[in-house]
Design an enzyme around this catalytic site. Structure first.
Site, short mmCIF file in Angstrom:
data_model
loop_
_atom_site.label_atom_id
_atom_site.label_comp_id
_atom_site.label_asym_id
_atom_site.label_seq_id
_atom_site.Cartn_x
_atom_site.Cartn_y
_atom_site.Cartn_z
N GLU A 79 2.23 0.65 -10.88
CA GLU A 79 1.24 1.11 -9.50
C GLU A 79 -0.04 1.29 -10.02
O GLU A 79 -0.45 1.86 -11.23
CB GLU A 79 1.99 2.26 -8.80
N GLU A 131 -7.13 8.62 -4.28
CA GLU A 131 -5.99 9.47 -3.57
C GLU A 131 -6.60 10.85 -3.11
O GLU A 131 -7.55 11.24 -4.24
CB GLU A 131 -4.58 9.80 -4.36
#
Length: 278
Positions: free
Chosen positions: A154, A159
């Site tokens: 990933e 974020e």
């Protein structure tokens, strides 16, 4: 006895000198310099009106939270949760009852429409405010060649969690390096006006490293250690994800401020620049 010792000493002295002079100290191996295309090979500038371009974007739908205990239900092609106008993509998280969930939102994916192996990946975005919001721009494997998460990897390009305003994160997850076992590779930076101004977030993904940048300042560096897929599964195709989660294991750590909704995650563009010399 002293006479025969003399030539031996001389011999040793003579033999040491050429040995010392011929020691070769290797030069450090210079990292390969990679080049990327000057113009995007794949992009969405959001210079149209309505729903996201279906030739570039699909949807992940449902209320499962994918193991993160998120509280929203991701809807498909619902203007109340996603629309494009004035050159900007807006993902809206709303507090409303929907299919058994208390919130709705959108999770866009480029799988099958934009799948990539290496390149420069850049997004210009503005994050929402409020406890419980968890926007992300990230990448997942298209084919899951090495198995389920985190074995196939990933890449998190951006974020942000609302209870930690203006702090942005770039990370990768692999079988060897992930938050579930406390070995996640991540970096964060506090920036100004993350929710009132657009900022650029970028990852350069090559065969030997993944580097992350915020407003063109390098923040993150993850090297291919040559230890196989458990440490480096990043030799297979990945695709984009753009979403705004509500709550969850990370986003909901300090609760949810329902006065923050509707919450808006805005994206000015998404661009991919091709790696020219892999």
């Amino acid at each position: 006895m002293n006479l025969w010792l003399v030539p031996v000493v001389l011999l040793l002295s003579c033999s040491e000198k050429p040995y010392v002079n011929n020691i070769i100290i290797p030069e450090p191996i210079a990292p390969k310099e990679y080049e990327f295309s000057k113009t995007p090979s794949w992009a969405d500038e959001f210079d149209y009106e309505g729903l996201p371009d279906p030739s570039r974007w699909g949807y992940d739908t449902g209320g499962s939270g994918w193991g993160n205990n998120e509280l929203q239900h991701y809807t498909e092609a619902r203007p109340a949760n996603v629309h494009v106008a004035d050159g900007v993509l807006t993902i809206t998280a709303r507090k409303e009852a929907y299919e058994g969930s208390g919130y709705t939102s959108t999770r866009l994916i480029s799988k099958g429409k934009g799948d990539f192996l290496y390149g420069r990946f850049e997004v210009k975005a503005k994050v929402p405010t409020g406890r419980g919001t968890w926007p992300a721009v990230w990448m997942l494997p298209t084919d899951w060649a090495y198995g389920g998460w985190p074995a196939s990897g990933e890449i998190d390009i951006l974020e942000h969690v609302g209870y930690d305003q203006d702090v942005v994160h770039i990370s990768v997850h692999t079988e060897s390096y992930n938050h579930a076992i406390g070995t996640q590779k991540t970096a964060f930076r506090k920036i100004q006006n993350a929710s009132t101004e657009f900022h650029t977030f970028r990852v350069d993904w090559t065969p030997t490293y993944i580097r992350g940048f915020v407003d063109d300042v390098q923040l993150f560096d993850f090297q291919n250690e040559g230890k196989g897929y458990k440490a480096w599964p990043f030799d297979k195709r990945f695709h984009w994800l753009l979403n705004l989660a509500v709550g969850g294991n990370w986003g909901g750590q300090q609760g949810i401020d329902d006065d923050a909704f509707p919450a808006y995650f805005q994206v000015d563009y998404v661009r991919v620049y091709e790696l020219l010399n892999p």
